[in-house]
Design a protein around this motif. Structure first.
Motif, PDB file in Angstrom:
ATOM      1  N   SER A 105       1.186  -1.436   0.059  1.00 36.26           N
ATOM      2  CA  SER A 105       0.035  -0.060  -0.266  1.00 36.26           C
ATOM      3  C   SER A 105       1.417   1.170  -0.239  1.00 36.26           C
ATOM      4  O   SER A 105       1.112   1.405   0.938  1.00 36.26           O
ATOM      5  N   HIS A 106       0.701   2.148  -0.887  1.00 36.72           N
ATOM      6  CA  HIS A 106       1.477   3.310  -1.109  1.00 36.72           C
ATOM      7  C   HIS A 106       1.473   4.605  -0.071  1.00 36.72           C
ATOM      8  O   HIS A 106       2.088   4.791   0.317  1.00 36.72           O
ATOM      9  N   GLY A 136      15.269  10.852  -7.302  1.00 37.11           N
ATOM     10  CA  GLY A 136      14.298  12.026  -7.582  1.00 37.11           C
ATOM     11  C   GLY A 136      13.993  12.658  -8.874  1.00 37.11           C
ATOM     12  O   GLY A 136      13.008  12.729  -9.013  1.00 37.11           O
ATOM     13  N   LEU A 137      15.063  13.211  -8.926  1.00 37.49           N
ATOM     14  CA  LEU A 137      15.164  14.089 -10.117  1.00 37.49           C
ATOM     15  C   LEU A 137      15.149  13.277 -11.585  1.00 37.49           C
ATOM     16  O   LEU A 137      14.833  14.113 -12.142  1.00 37.49           O
ATOM     17  N   ALA A 152      10.294   3.372  -3.104  1.00 38.29           N
ATOM     18  CA  ALA A 152      11.137   3.448  -4.074  1.00 38.29           C
ATOM     19  C   ALA A 152      11.171   2.093  -4.760  1.00 38.29           C
ATOM     20  O   ALA A 152      10.981   2.444  -6.487  1.00 38.29           O
ATOM     21  N   GLU A 153      11.380   1.204  -3.943  1.00 41.25           N
ATOM     22  CA  GLU A 153      11.553   0.030  -4.687  1.00 41.25           C
ATOM     23  C   GLU A 153       9.905  -0.380  -5.149  1.00 41.25           C
ATOM     24  O   GLU A 153       9.721  -1.552  -6.368  1.00 41.25           O
ATOM     25  N   LEU A 154       9.197  -0.002  -5.171  1.00 38.10           N
ATOM     26  CA  LEU A 154       7.738  -0.255  -5.465  1.00 38.10           C
ATOM     27  C   LEU A 154       7.754   0.498  -6.997  1.00 38.10           C
ATOM     28  O   LEU A 154       6.507   0.643  -7.710  1.00 38.10           O
ATOM     29  N   GLY A 155       8.342   1.279  -7.099  1.00 41.01           N
ATOM     30  CA  GLY A 155       8.272   2.268  -8.555  1.00 41.01           C
ATOM     31  C   GLY A 155       7.544   3.612  -8.664  1.00 41.01           C
ATOM     32  O   GLY A 155       7.326   4.228  -8.774  1.00 41.01           O
ATOM     33  N   CYS A 156       7.503   3.951  -7.033  1.00 39.01           N
ATOM     34  CA  CYS A 156       6.530   5.263  -6.606  1.00 39.01           C
ATOM     35  C   CYS A 156       7.794   6.559  -7.287  1.00 39.01           C
ATOM     36  O   CYS A 156       8.506   6.202  -7.036  1.00 39.01           O
ATOM     37  N   ARG A 157       6.973   7.434  -8.362  1.00 38.82           N
ATOM     38  CA  ARG A 157       7.466   8.587  -9.082  1.00 38.82           C
ATOM     39  C   ARG A 157       7.428   9.718  -8.122  1.00 38.82           C
ATOM     40  O   ARG A 157       7.177  10.677  -8.821  1.00 38.82           O
ATOM     41  N   ASP A 158       7.024   9.725  -7.190  1.00 43.15           N
ATOM     42  CA  ASP A 158       6.119  11.410  -6.353  1.00 43.15           C
ATOM     43  C   ASP A 158       7.317  11.359  -5.718  1.00 43.15           C
ATOM     44  O   ASP A 158       7.637  11.021  -5.045  1.00 43.15           O
ATOM     45  N   HIS A 176      11.501  13.246   1.061  1.00 47.39           N
ATOM     46  CA  HIS A 176      11.457  12.745   2.707  1.00 47.39           C
ATOM     47  C   HIS A 176      12.602  11.514   2.487  1.00 47.39           C
ATOM     48  O   HIS A 176      13.187  11.715   3.569  1.00 47.39           O
ATOM     49  N   TRP A 177      12.944  11.097   1.946  1.00 48.84           N
ATOM     50  CA  TRP A 177      14.007  10.083   1.694  1.00 48.84           C
ATOM     51  C   TRP A 177      15.215  10.442   2.411  1.00 48.84           C
ATOM     52  O   TRP A 177      16.027   9.711   2.786  1.00 48.84           O
TER      53      TRP A 177
END
Length: 216
Positions: free
Chosen positions: A132-133, A193-194, A160-166, A172-173
């Motif tokens: 759950s993202h 992120g960039l 990040a490992e789940l592929g989230c692009r936000d 925050h990481w």
């Protein structure tokens, strides 16, 4: 968890709500009509009426988790946070498998400043749905709020490992790594992120603040 009424056009919601008002007038003990009417009021923005209607439904069926769930969300939307927490906690007792109840419970705790309770709710959701993202993200925010930076890092790394692009995830990481005194890892998080969001200002600024920082 989405109610079918939510997919209706506003005019159809209004029409159905008027019909349900008549149904309830004719049969005040009609639990299903009360539940649908409460949802109709909610979708119309009549939150106080929705709360009254869900409470009427609970008089008829005091053990229905769905009624507590919708009541809890309505309480939250009306800024009655303690009441929202009480209703949503009841959902987790009556129907522990209703995972979104933990999400809303976590949100309510978070906005009341009860960060540890919020984290517990989000991480309980993650026990039931590890990917759950929204739960990982909000769990990370609660960990940052109580300065548990390594736990926050773990949630954000999973995203990040789940592929989230936000971009907020990578912002925050990097923040978590910075507070762990690992600027090189923070820079890697910002750069990653960039790569996904090359024009994001906050990520650019955060990276710029660190490029001259050496490992301690």
């Amino acid at each position: 968890m989405m109610d079918p009424m939510e997919a209706m056009a506003d005019s159809h919601v209004d029409q159905l709500t008027r019909h349900l008002q008549g149904q309830v007038e004719r049969n005040p003990a009609d639990f299903q009509s009360l539940m649908m009417l409460g949802n109709g009021y909610y979708l119309q923005g009549k939150i106080a009426l929705s709360i009254t209607t869900f409470n009427r439904a609970l008089v008829i069926n005091p053990q229905d988790p769905g009624a507590y769930y919708h009541l809890g969300i309505a309480y939250y939307r009306s800024a009655q946070i303690d009441e929202a927490i009480e209703a949503l906690t009841q959902v987790t007792v009556l129907a522990p498998s209703m995972v979104m109840a933990y999400y809303w419970l976590g949100i309510a705790h978070f906005h009341s400043g009860r960060y540890r309770e919020a984290r517990k709710a989000f991480e309980t959701l993650l026990e039931k749905n590890h990917e759950s993202h929204i739960a990982h993200y909000h769990a990370a925010l609660t960990c940052l709020a109580v300065r548990e930076f390594d736990a926050a890092r773990a949630h954000l790394e999973t995203l990040a490992e789940l592929g989230c692009r936000d971009p907020q995830v990578y912002l925050h990481w990097g923040e978590a790594y910075y507070h762990l005194h690992k600027p090189t890892e923070a820079m890697k998080a910002y750069r990653r992120g960039l790569e996904l969001n090359p024009h994001n200002g906050p990520l650019q600024e955060s990276l710029a603040d660190l490029v001259d920082v050496q490992e301690p």
